[in-house]
Design a protein around this motif. Structure first.
Motif, PDB file in Angstrom:
ATOM      1  N   ASP A 124       0.793  -1.229   0.000  1.00  0.00           N
ATOM      2  CA  ASP A 124       0.000   0.000   0.000  1.00  0.00           C
ATOM      3  C   ASP A 124       0.825   1.280   0.000  1.00  0.00           C
ATOM      4  OD1 ASP A 124      -2.292  -1.534   0.014  1.00  0.00           O
ATOM      5  OD2 ASP A 124      -2.464  -1.547   2.191  1.00  0.00           O
ATOM      6  N   PHE A 125       2.116   1.184   0.367  1.00  0.00           N
ATOM      7  CA  PHE A 125       2.989   2.349   0.393  1.00  0.00           C
ATOM      8  C   PHE A 125       4.054   2.183  -0.687  1.00  0.00           C
ATOM      9  CE2 PHE A 125       0.818   2.725   4.283  1.00  0.00           C
ATOM     10  CZ  PHE A 125       0.941   4.032   4.741  1.00  0.00           C
ATOM     11  N   ALA A 126       4.152   3.167  -1.543  1.00  0.00           N
ATOM     12  CA  ALA A 126       5.127   3.120  -2.638  1.00  0.00           C
ATOM     13  C   ALA A 126       6.550   3.184  -2.086  1.00  0.00           C
ATOM     14  CB  ALA A 126       4.879   4.287  -3.595  1.00  0.00           C
ATOM     15  N   PRO A 127       7.545   2.745  -2.861  1.00  0.00           N
ATOM     16  CA  PRO A 127       8.940   2.873  -2.412  1.00  0.00           C
ATOM     17  C   PRO A 127       9.374   4.331  -2.358  1.00  0.00           C
ATOM     18  CG  PRO A 127       8.840   2.050  -4.669  1.00  0.00           C
ATOM     19  CD  PRO A 127       7.437   2.050  -4.149  1.00  0.00           C
ATOM     20  N   ASN A 128      10.432   4.586  -1.598  1.00  0.00           N
ATOM     21  CA  ASN A 128      10.949   5.955  -1.530  1.00  0.00           C
ATOM     22  C   ASN A 128      11.866   6.228  -2.733  1.00  0.00           C
ATOM     23  OD1 ASN A 128      13.433   4.768  -0.918  1.00  0.00           O
ATOM     24  ND2 ASN A 128      13.376   5.323   1.248  1.00  0.00           N
ATOM     25  N   SER A 129      12.545   7.358  -2.712  1.00  0.00           N
ATOM     26  CA  SER A 129      13.333   7.762  -3.881  1.00  0.00           C
ATOM     27  C   SER A 129      14.526   6.850  -4.119  1.00  0.00           C
ATOM     28  CB  SER A 129      13.817   9.204  -3.705  1.00  0.00           C
ATOM     29  OG  SER A 129      14.671   9.315  -2.578  1.00  0.00           O
ATOM     30  N   ARG A 130      14.918   6.059  -3.120  1.00  0.00           N
ATOM     31  CA  ARG A 130      16.025   5.115  -3.290  1.00  0.00           C
ATOM     32  C   ARG A 130      15.524   3.730  -3.683  1.00  0.00           C
ATOM     33  NH1 ARG A 130      16.846   7.433   1.468  1.00  0.00           N
ATOM     34  NH2 ARG A 130      16.402   5.492   2.570  1.00  0.00           N
ATOM     35  N   GLY A 131      14.218   3.578  -3.823  1.00  0.00           N
ATOM     36  CA  GLY A 131      13.659   2.281  -4.182  1.00  0.00           C
ATOM     37  C   GLY A 131      13.388   1.377  -3.003  1.00  0.00           C
ATOM     38  N   ALA A 132      13.615   1.852  -1.771  1.00  0.00           N
ATOM     39  CA  ALA A 132      13.353   1.048  -0.575  1.00  0.00           C
ATOM     40  C   ALA A 132      11.867   1.121  -0.229  1.00  0.00           C
ATOM     41  CB  ALA A 132      14.187   1.551   0.596  1.00  0.00           C
ATOM     42  N   ARG A 133      11.342   0.044   0.287  1.00  0.00           N
ATOM     43  CA  ARG A 133       9.934   0.027   0.670  1.00  0.00           C
ATOM     44  C   ARG A 133       9.746  -0.750   1.960  1.00  0.00           C
ATOM     45  NH1 ARG A 133       7.197  -1.618  -4.380  1.00  0.00           N
ATOM     46  NH2 ARG A 133       5.358  -0.945  -3.234  1.00  0.00           N
ATOM     47  N   ALA A 134       8.569  -0.648   2.555  1.00  0.00           N
ATOM     48  CA  ALA A 134       8.273  -1.319   3.808  1.00  0.00           C
ATOM     49  C   ALA A 134       8.298  -2.827   3.632  1.00  0.00           C
ATOM     50  CB  ALA A 134       6.907  -0.877   4.332  1.00  0.00           C
ATOM     51  N   LEU A 135       8.826  -3.531   4.640  1.00  0.00           N
ATOM     52  CA  LEU A 135       8.830  -4.986   4.683  1.00  0.00           C
ATOM     53  C   LEU A 135       7.852  -5.426   5.766  1.00  0.00           C
ATOM     54  CD1 LEU A 135      10.036  -7.779   3.928  1.00  0.00           C
ATOM     55  CD2 LEU A 135      11.768  -7.370   5.711  1.00  0.00           C
ATOM     56  N   ASP A 136       6.808  -6.137   5.386  1.00  0.00           N
ATOM     57  CA  ASP A 136       5.816  -6.621   6.344  1.00  0.00           C
ATOM     58  C   ASP A 136       6.263  -7.955   6.924  1.00  0.00           C
ATOM     59  OD1 ASP A 136       3.559  -4.659   6.175  1.00  0.00           O
ATOM     60  OD2 ASP A 136       3.670  -5.219   4.055  1.00  0.00           O
ATOM     61  N   VAL A 137       6.330  -8.030   8.257  1.00  0.00           N
ATOM     62  CA  VAL A 137       6.758  -9.258   8.936  1.00  0.00           C
ATOM     63  C   VAL A 137       5.703  -9.626   9.981  1.00  0.00           C
ATOM     64  CG1 VAL A 137       8.524 -10.320  10.395  1.00  0.00           C
ATOM     65  CG2 VAL A 137       9.197  -8.720   8.589  1.00  0.00           C
ATOM     66  N   PRO A 138       4.987 -10.728   9.811  1.00  0.00           N
ATOM     67  CA  PRO A 138       4.017 -11.149  10.818  1.00  0.00           C
ATOM     68  C   PRO A 138       4.723 -11.726  12.045  1.00  0.00           C
ATOM     69  CG  PRO A 138       4.121 -12.767   9.055  1.00  0.00           C
ATOM     70  CD  PRO A 138       5.004 -11.618   8.632  1.00  0.00           C
ATOM     71  N   VAL A 139       4.189 -11.457  13.226  1.00  0.00           N
ATOM     72  CA  VAL A 139       4.777 -11.946  14.476  1.00  0.00           C
ATOM     73  C   VAL A 139       3.672 -12.497  15.370  1.00  0.00           C
ATOM     74  CG1 VAL A 139       6.673 -10.270  14.379  1.00  0.00           C
ATOM     75  CG2 VAL A 139       4.588  -9.701  15.645  1.00  0.00           C
ATOM     76  N   HIS A 140       4.098 -13.171  16.417  1.00  0.00           N
ATOM     77  CA  HIS A 140       3.170 -13.660  17.440  1.00  0.00           C
ATOM     78  C   HIS A 140       3.378 -12.821  18.694  1.00  0.00           C
ATOM     79  CE1 HIS A 140       0.757 -16.754  19.614  1.00  0.00           C
ATOM     80  NE2 HIS A 140       1.495 -16.337  20.632  1.00  0.00           N
ATOM     81  N   ASN A 141       2.425 -11.959  19.022  1.00  0.00           N
ATOM     82  CA  ASN A 141       2.495 -11.125  20.219  1.00  0.00           C
ATOM     83  C   ASN A 141       1.948 -11.953  21.387  1.00  0.00           C
ATOM     84  OD1 ASN A 141       2.091  -9.249  22.295  1.00  0.00           O
ATOM     85  ND2 ASN A 141       1.643  -7.584  20.872  1.00  0.00           N
ATOM     86  N   ALA A 142       2.847 -12.371  22.280  1.00  0.00           N
ATOM     87  CA  ALA A 142       2.474 -13.305  23.350  1.00  0.00           C
ATOM     88  C   ALA A 142       2.130 -12.613  24.664  1.00  0.00           C
ATOM     89  CB  ALA A 142       3.613 -14.297  23.574  1.00  0.00           C
ATOM     90  N   TYR A 143       1.939 -11.291  24.651  1.00  0.00           N
ATOM     91  CA  TYR A 143       1.625 -10.589  25.908  1.00  0.00           C
ATOM     92  C   TYR A 143       0.309 -11.072  26.491  1.00  0.00           C
ATOM     93  CZ  TYR A 143       0.390  -6.937  29.217  1.00  0.00           C
ATOM     94  OH  TYR A 143       0.018  -6.271  30.357  1.00  0.00           O
ATOM     95  N   ARG A 144       0.288 -11.233  27.817  1.00  0.00           N
ATOM     96  CA  ARG A 144      -0.945 -11.560  28.535  1.00  0.00           C
ATOM     97  C   ARG A 144      -1.128 -10.602  29.700  1.00  0.00           C
ATOM     98  NH1 ARG A 144      -3.736 -16.067  27.300  1.00  0.00           N
ATOM     99  NH2 ARG A 144      -2.772 -17.467  25.764  1.00  0.00           N
ATOM    100  N   ARG A 145      -2.354 -10.183  29.876  1.00  0.00           N
ATOM    101  CA  ARG A 145      -2.690  -9.322  31.005  1.00  0.00           C
ATOM    102  C   ARG A 145      -2.509 -10.097  32.318  1.00  0.00           C
ATOM    103  NH1 ARG A 145      -7.088  -8.500  27.194  1.00  0.00           N
ATOM    104  NH2 ARG A 145      -6.972  -6.402  26.287  1.00  0.00           N
ATOM    105  N   PRO A 146      -2.484  -9.406  33.461  1.00  0.00           N
ATOM    106  CA  PRO A 146      -2.360 -10.109  34.742  1.00  0.00           C
ATOM    107  C   PRO A 146      -3.443 -11.165  34.975  1.00  0.00           C
ATOM    108  CG  PRO A 146      -1.904  -7.795  35.051  1.00  0.00           C
ATOM    109  CD  PRO A 146      -2.370  -7.940  33.626  1.00  0.00           C
ATOM    110  N   ASP A 147      -4.637 -10.994  34.365  1.00  0.00           N
ATOM    111  CA  ASP A 147      -5.684 -12.000  34.526  1.00  0.00           C
ATOM    112  C   ASP A 147      -5.543 -13.163  33.541  1.00  0.00           C
ATOM    113  OD1 ASP A 147      -6.482 -10.954  32.093  1.00  0.00           O
ATOM    114  OD2 ASP A 147      -8.414 -10.192  32.792  1.00  0.00           O
TER     115      ASP A 147
END
Length: 285
Positions: free
Chosen positions: A235-258
């Motif tokens: 969705d975001f075009a590359p910048n003037s150097r041709g670099a663009r965003a790299l999407d990396v999926p992760v597992h967010n393992a945070y848990r609330r105190p409960d």
């Protein structure tokens, strides 16, 4: 590591006092280093941009803070993203949003995004509507970046902080102030929402990677509602150097105190193996 600094900027909603929040961010990063890579890296330089006081009269304190940072018991690395277990949880939601998003883009109507922003992401709604708030938040990040001019900077921006960071970098592109971010890492960023991109285009022109960032990695958990449209590389075009965003999926393992999971929490993103690897590579550790 003396010439490098990790700068953090927090996301939406009220926060604990500034010093405490900054200390918890640093602790979460260090915990990830220790658990994911057996790397202490205790001497890394960290700075923090706090803006919650621009929206809230009193910080969260004591029992009012229901989601504090706490080190996780146990040893070994935090879980990595599992394509089968993690992507399957919300792939239908993501596909549905992107289908509706195409309709929103074509028609200019953003009723779904309006609902998400106003009722789930209230601070971001006000950021777009309140010029004084918007400029004050950007100024704090710009001042922090200026303090570290000449150093190698990794900018870690969570949630709405990613919007502030993106806007600030685009303004730096325009102003030619000589600040360069070596690596922008967005965490749980709502930058893929159609209405957010429309706001970007209205102010900055084409939605693209900022020239003032040499690299951009976007970390998102598929179960995080803020990242339902997280395909920034598309969705975001590359910048003037041709670099663009790299999407990396992760597992967010945070848990609330409960014990309940919160896939959007900053501490969970900061402790992922993927973030630890990026930050340690940046620090040369």
């Amino acid at each position: 590591m003396g010439g490098s600094v990790i700068i953090g900027i927090h996301g939406l909603a009220n926060k604990p006092p500034e010093e405490e929040k900054a200390r918890w961010w640093r602790a979460a990063i260090a915990e990830g280093f220790a658990r994911n890579a057996a790397a202490a890296a205790a001497d890394f330089t960290f700075d923090f941009v706090y803006w919650a006081d621009l929206r809230y009269d009193e910080p969260l304190a004591g029992g009012r803070n229901l989601e504090p940072y706490r080190a996780v018991d146990g040893v070994g690395a935090f879980p990595r993203f599992d394509p089968e277990a993690d992507a399957g949880r919300t792939s239908l939601t993501g596909r549905l949003y992107r289908t509706l998003g195409r309709v929103e883009s074509a028609t200019g109507l953003t009723l779904l995004d309006d609902a998400i922003l106003e009722y789930r992401l209230d601070d971001l709604w006000n950021y777009h509507k309140d010029r004084d708030f918007r400029e004050a938040a950007r100024s704090r990040l710009a001042a922090c970046l200026a303090r570290h001019r000449g150093r190698r900077i990794l900018l870690a921006a969570h949630s709405m902080g990613a919007i502030i960071a993106y806007d600030c970098l685009r303004l730096l592109d325009r102003g030619g102030r000589g600040v360069r971010v070596e690596h922008l890492v967005t965490l749980g960023a709502p930058l893929g929402l159609v209405e957010v991109r429309q706001e970007i285009e209205a102010e900055h022109g084409q939605a693209r990677m900022p020239d003032s960032a040499r690299a951009w990695t976007n970390l998102s958990d598929p179960g995080d509602v803020a990242t339902v449209a997280a395909r920034l590389g598309e969705d975001f075009a590359p910048n003037s150097r041709g670099a663009r965003a790299l999407d990396v999926p992760v597992h967010n393992a945070y848990r609330r105190p409960d014990g309940a999971p919160n896939r959007h929490k900053s501490y969970g993103y900061l402790r992922t193996p993927e973030f630890s690897e990026i930050a340690l590579a940046f620090l040369g550790a």
